[in-house]
Design an enzyme around this catalytic site. Structure first.
Site, PDB file in Angstrom:
ATOM      1  CG  ASP A 131      -8.409   4.539  -4.164  1.00 18.13           C
ATOM      2  OD1 ASP A 131      -9.501   4.478  -4.777  1.00 18.13           O
ATOM      3  OD2 ASP A 131      -7.395   3.939  -4.540  1.00 18.13           O
TER       4      ASP A 131
ATOM      5  CE1 TYR B 201      -7.563   2.404  -0.537  1.00 21.09           C
ATOM      6  CE2 TYR B 201      -5.212   2.638  -0.049  1.00 21.09           C
ATOM      7  CZ  TYR B 201      -6.248   1.987  -0.699  1.00 21.09           C
ATOM      8  OH  TYR B 201      -5.980   0.911  -1.483  1.00 21.09           O
TER       9      TYR B 201
ATOM     10  CD  GLU C  24      -3.012  -0.779  -0.093  1.00 16.52           C
ATOM     11  OE1 GLU C  24      -3.106   0.349  -0.580  1.00 16.52           O
ATOM     12  OE2 GLU C  24      -3.615  -1.767  -0.559  1.00 16.52           O
TER      13      GLU C  24
END
Ligand code: SF4
Length: 310
Positions: free
Chosen positions: A145, A127, A44
């Site tokens: 997102d 997020y 991520e």
């Protein structure tokens, strides 16, 4: 009924089509073969601002060097920055390193699974905390997102409205929550949304003619003739480029260099190390780049020396 309410039927149809498409055409990405929170976080962090194709290689390389959170926690900052070099946005590896140390020192090497607890780590925002809860801890949580906002906004409200509601992020979290509420696999819904935004309903050139959502999409067919400027949810920030490389790359190189010279260097010494053909007419440029790192509290200036802020 609010003008942003979406019927259950529309949501169900969208979810069914999304899952059918995802099973057929979803991407096989390395971080989808794991539920290890550390590896999910690495992916991520890398995916923020970096292309998936680049991340695939660098993710695998990173995990060879720092296979566990314990190994990363013990690594030097210089080694972490070196492994990250070329990816830019050096706040990300520094945050990742710091998180690793905190998880090892304060949580016995295990990430908390609670979203609120995850968000207490500097560098894990709304997020990312939700992505970890969904992808690592398999929780039934929504995900939003920029790409997901674009997909949901175009389909349920039309691309013309997207511009006016893009900052009302609550609408999108609520839609996403409804989408996963009764899904058999919320994980697949969230991964499917990401892939659908990356492969079909893309920012610049949505592939409407072959899109399975055409018959329920509020943007179709008008979007086919829309001006490209109207398609973007947010204008892309343009980053200055110096000597053929974006500023973030130079920032990374400076940080990496100064982590190897902990007592600091002068601007000229930095310039000479960065560029073999350095000449002093480049002082102003280099000082401007260094100033952005000082502003971000990564460097300090003592007299004529620049060094890492401890
Ligand atoms: Fe996106 Fe076009 Fe599909 Fe609508 S029809 S979801 S705008 S790709």
């Amino acid at each position: 009924m609010s003008s942003f309410t979406v019927s259950t039927t529309a949501l169900t149809t969208f979810r069914q089509r999304l899952l059918a498409w995802y099973r057929r055409a979803g991407r096989d990405l390395p971080w989808r073969h794991t539920h290890d929170p550390y590896k999910i976080l690495v992916s991520e962090m890398m995916l923020q601002q970096t292309q998936v194709t680049t991340v695939i290689t660098r993710y695998q390389r990173w995990l060879k060097r720092f296979p566990t959170i314990q190994v990363l926690a013990k690594a030097t900052t210089a080694a972490v920055l070196q492994e990250w070099s070329g990816l830019g946005y050096n706040r990300r590896p520094l945050a990742l390193h710091n998180i690793a140390k905190l998880v090892v020192e304060q949580h016995h090497g295990k990430f908390p699974s609670d979203i609120t607890e995850l968000q207490k780590f500097k560098g894990i925002g709304d997020y990312t905390a939700h992505a970890m809860a969904s992808f690592a801890f398999k929780q039934r949580v929504p995900l939003v997102d920029t790409n997901i906002k674009r997909v949901l906004g175009r389909i349920f409200f039309g691309y013309r409205k997207l511009e006016t509601i893009r900052d009302n992020v609550g609408i999108f979290w609520e839609l996403s929550r409804q989408l996963i509420a009764s899904a058999k696999s919320p994980y697949d819904v969230n991964q499917g949304l990401m892939d659908f935004g990356a492969l079909i309903c893309t920012a610049k050139q949505p592939k409407c003619p072959t899109c399975p959502m055409r018959t329920i999409c509020q943007s179709y067919p008008d979007i086919l003739t829309a001006h490209p400027d109207r398609l973007r949810v947010k204008a892309k920030r343009t980053e200055p480029v110096f000597f053929g490389q974006p500023r973030r790359i130079w920032r990374g190189k400076i940080l990496q260099l100064l982590h190897q010279h902990t007592t600091g260097l002068t601007v000229t010494a930095i310039g000479k190390q960065l560029q073999p053909d350095w000449d002093d007419t480049r002082q102003a440029w280099l000082q401007a780049v260094i100033a952005t790192l000082v502003k971000d509290k990564m460097l300090v200036i003592n007299g004529n020396r620049v060094r890492i802020k401890v």
